[in-house]
Design a protein around this motif. Structure first.
Motif, short mmCIF file in Angstrom:
data_model
loop_
_atom_site.label_atom_id
_atom_site.label_comp_id
_atom_site.label_asym_id
_atom_site.label_seq_id
_atom_site.Cartn_x
_atom_site.Cartn_y
_atom_site.Cartn_z
N MET A 69 85.31 -38.45 -85.81
CA MET A 69 84.61 -37.24 -85.40
C MET A 69 84.12 -37.35 -83.96
O MET A 69 84.07 -36.36 -83.22
N GLN A 70 83.74 -38.55 -83.54
CA GLN A 70 83.34 -38.74 -82.15
C GLN A 70 84.47 -38.38 -81.20
O GLN A 70 84.25 -37.83 -80.12
N GLU A 71 85.70 -38.65 -81.63
CA GLU A 71 86.85 -38.29 -80.81
C GLU A 71 86.99 -36.78 -80.71
O GLU A 71 87.34 -36.24 -79.67
N VAL A 72 86.72 -36.07 -81.83
CA VAL A 72 86.72 -34.60 -81.80
C VAL A 72 85.67 -34.10 -80.81
O VAL A 72 85.93 -33.19 -80.01
N PHE A 73 84.47 -34.68 -80.84
CA PHE A 73 83.41 -34.26 -79.93
C PHE A 73 83.80 -34.50 -78.48
O PHE A 73 83.52 -33.68 -77.60
N VAL A 99 91.42 -32.91 -86.57
CA VAL A 99 90.20 -32.92 -87.37
C VAL A 99 90.43 -33.84 -88.57
O VAL A 99 91.34 -33.60 -89.36
N PRO A 100 89.66 -34.90 -88.71
CA PRO A 100 89.94 -35.89 -89.76
C PRO A 100 89.63 -35.36 -91.15
O PRO A 100 88.76 -34.50 -91.34
N THR A 159 98.29 -54.82 -93.32
CA THR A 159 98.96 -53.60 -92.83
C THR A 159 98.18 -52.36 -93.22
O THR A 159 97.95 -51.45 -92.40
N VAL A 160 97.76 -52.29 -94.49
CA VAL A 160 96.99 -51.13 -94.96
C VAL A 160 95.68 -51.01 -94.19
O VAL A 160 95.30 -49.92 -93.74
N LEU A 161 94.95 -52.11 -94.03
CA LEU A 161 93.67 -52.06 -93.33
C LEU A 161 93.84 -51.63 -91.88
O LEU A 161 93.05 -50.83 -91.36
N ILE A 162 94.87 -52.15 -91.22
CA ILE A 162 95.11 -51.79 -89.81
C ILE A 162 95.48 -50.32 -89.70
O ILE A 162 94.96 -49.59 -88.84
N GLN A 163 96.39 -49.86 -90.56
CA GLN A 163 96.82 -48.46 -90.48
C GLN A 163 95.66 -47.50 -90.73
O GLN A 163 95.51 -46.49 -90.04
N GLU A 164 94.82 -47.80 -91.73
CA GLU A 164 93.69 -46.92 -92.03
C GLU A 164 92.64 -46.95 -90.92
O GLU A 164 92.02 -45.93 -90.62
N SER A 165 92.43 -48.11 -90.30
CA SER A 165 91.46 -48.20 -89.20
C SER A 165 91.95 -47.44 -87.98
O SER A 165 91.17 -46.77 -87.30
N LEU A 166 93.25 -47.52 -87.71
CA LEU A 166 93.82 -46.76 -86.59
C LEU A 166 93.72 -45.26 -86.85
O LEU A 166 93.40 -44.47 -85.97
N LYS A 167 93.95 -44.86 -88.11
CA LYS A 167 93.86 -43.45 -88.46
C LYS A 167 92.42 -42.95 -88.30
O LYS A 167 92.17 -41.89 -87.73
N ALA A 168 91.46 -43.76 -88.77
CA ALA A 168 90.05 -43.36 -88.70
C ALA A 168 89.53 -43.31 -87.27
O ALA A 168 88.61 -42.56 -86.96
N SER A 169 90.14 -44.10 -86.38
CA SER A 169 89.68 -44.15 -84.99
C SER A 169 90.49 -43.25 -84.08
O SER A 169 90.34 -43.30 -82.86
N GLY A 170 91.36 -42.42 -84.66
CA GLY A 170 92.19 -41.55 -83.82
C GLY A 170 93.20 -42.33 -83.01
O GLY A 170 93.51 -41.97 -81.87
N GLN A 171 93.74 -43.43 -83.57
CA GLN A 171 94.73 -44.30 -82.92
C GLN A 171 94.17 -45.00 -81.69
O GLN A 171 94.92 -45.39 -80.78
N HIS A 172 92.86 -45.19 -81.64
CA HIS A 172 92.20 -45.88 -80.53
C HIS A 172 92.06 -47.36 -80.91
O HIS A 172 91.26 -47.71 -81.78
N LYS A 173 92.83 -48.22 -80.26
CA LYS A 173 92.91 -49.62 -80.69
C LYS A 173 91.59 -50.36 -80.58
O LYS A 173 91.24 -51.17 -81.45
N GLN A 174 90.84 -50.12 -79.52
CA GLN A 174 89.57 -50.82 -79.37
C GLN A 174 88.60 -50.44 -80.48
O GLN A 174 87.90 -51.28 -81.05
#
Length: 477
Positions: free
Chosen positions: A155-159, A316-317, A438-453
């Motif tokens: 959501m921060q990425e949306v803002f 929008v997530p 793999t699952v944890l990385i993919q879900e974290s990338l999705k939740a962060s808007g593909q922002h690796k940091q």
């Protein structure tokens, strides 16, 4: 002042939180900067003549002066000084006000230290290059932004995007599942734009029969077809000077897509049965729950129209991608529903908050709001307990995904391990570990808007660890 201090850029860190000051000062100690830390904006301003900054990091909430007022005071001295606004209270209002007040960047806490130092480097370079700050201030007082709630990284990425484009008259495409609040984002774009005094007109293209959609969009002349007993003004004319929100744009028939593209290109169209061109000044905000690139490949959506709509895209997530926001959203809707219905406001027990945060929520925010309405009416006491929830929520899901979503992931994992070992194979951990990561990385990338940091921070790793893991698992693409 020494010659070295005159040459080296000066970076200010201004925050009343000692831990933030310490972390940033330590991160910058090996950089070619002179770092000055302040626990008060007033103390910092007293040093502006002796230690004029090349870049400033400032918290937004401080006791003696807020960060936005502090930034204005800095820009009165030197409009070129880039200011990075930090905040632990990420919301749409703060993001928009930061950019409107000429912030260089908006940095929600907790932040990745590499991201922060990279921003500082960019800010210093911009200042030393003499880059001009283009004023984004408006003499007209901006309207209060709509209450879009969320502190999750997605959501921060949306803002951030809303803050960036709020004053720009560009076409926006909003992607998100049904019920995520796409129209709320569209309304926020309108309210924060220079067109806010104009109309906001919404049309769900999937809800209008194909034979009526053309007339709904462009209007018709009297006698244009059977039943056209009078002239009708279409949505484009209604939205003149404002914003036209086209929901579920992916369902628009291809022939109407051609007409829409023509309007976007030259701002004119004909009513159905009309001979005189109508000129309109409308900002288009479109939304869809579908994969638009897939629709283009299938020939169901014009590629050139997608390029025209997709100037800025906002994702929008889904609610399951921002679980930490669920208690906050529930409290907000319980308050709103109690006011609307004139009933006592209900409070969720900690057990219920935890339970709701673990659910799948296929209907997203819309489904959560409906639940809050139901609880406001049906829950017997002020505090809501598990037994007060609707039966369909209390009943455990029978499928594997339901077990996973209810945080009972150990059960299907145990079942998988038993099946694996029953075959007589070895290497249980070796087989499971890459799948698990793999699952944890993919879900974290999705939740962060593909922002690796940010994804690395969600995982509890450093950026380098995430990059190394992704390369080892073949996830770089």
């Amino acid at each position: 002042m020494s010659e070295e201090m005159e040459v080296m850029p000066i970076v200010w860190v201004v925050d009343d939180d000692a831990s933030i000051r310490w972390v940033l000062e330590a991160a910058l100690e090996d950089k070619p900067y002179i770092v000055k830390v302040f626990d008060s904006p007033l103390m910092a301003l007293k040093s502006i003549e002796d230690f004029p900054p090349s870049a400033v990091l400032s918290d937004v909430r401080m006791p003696d002066m807020d960060g936005l007022t502090f930034m204005e005071a800095i820009h009165e001295k030197d409009k070129q000084i880039p200011v990075i606004i930090m905040t632990a209270h990420a919301d749409l209002d703060t993001a928009v006000k930061s950019y409107q007040s000429e912030a260089f960047e908006y940095l929600p806490k907790p932040f990745d230290i590499d991201e922060a130092t990279s921003l500082i480097e960019r800010a210093v370079k911009r200042y030393l290059s003499g880059g001009m700050v283009k004023s984004r201030r408006s003499n007209k007082a901006s309207k209060q932004p709509l209450n879009i709630i969320g502190g999750a990284p997605a959501m921060q990425e949306v803002f951030r995007v809303l803050g960036r484009v709020s004053k720009l008259d560009v076409t926006v495409l909003i992607n998100g599942e049904t019920g995520t609040g796409k129209e709320l984002v569209a309304r926020a774009l309108h309210e924060l734009s220079p067109r806010s005094e104009g109309p906001f007109v919404a049309l769900n293209t999937a809800a209008i029969p194909r034979e009526l959609l053309e007339s709904e969009l462009f209007g018709h002349e009297k006698g244009a077809f059977t039943g056209a007993h009078s002239q009708r003004i279409g949505r484009f004319e209604q939205a003149d000077g404002g914003t036209l929100f086209l929901d579920e744009i992916g369902d628009m028939p291809v022939d109407l897509q051609t007409r829409l593209l023509r309007v976007l290109n030259d701002g004119s169209f004909y009513r159905v049965g009309g001979r005189n061109p109508i000129h309109t000044n409308v900002r288009i905000v479109a939304a869809t729950h579908q994969n638009m690139e897939k629709l283009v490949r299938e020939g169901r959506f014009r590629e050139d129209l997608l390029y025209r709509l997709n100037i800025i895209r906002i994702k929008v997530p889904a609610l399951r991608e921002r679980r930490e926001d669920i208690p906050l959203l529930a409290r907000y809707y319980l308050e709103q529903e109690a006011k609307a219905l004139g009933l006592e406001e209900k409070t969720l027990s900690k057990e219920v908050e935890k339970f709701l945060s673990s659910q799948q929520w296929p209907g997203n925010v819309r489904q959560l709001r409906s639940l809050c309405t139901w609880l406001t009416i049906m829950a017997p006491d002020k505090t809501v307990y598990i037994e007060d929830l609707p039966l369909e929520l209390q009943e455990p899901s029978e499928d594997l995904s339901g077990e996973l979503e209810n945080d009972n992931w150990e059960t299907p994992l145990r079942r998988w391990a038993q099946q694996f070992l029953s075959t007589g194979k070895e290497g249980l951990h070796t087989s499971a570990e890459p799948k698990f990561e793999t699952v944890l990385i993919q879900e974290s990338l999705k939740a962060s808007g593909q922002h690796k940091q940010k994804a690395a921070a969600l995982l509890g790793w450093g950026r380098n660890t995430l990059t190394r893991k992704m390369q080892a698992l073949g996830l770089e693409d």
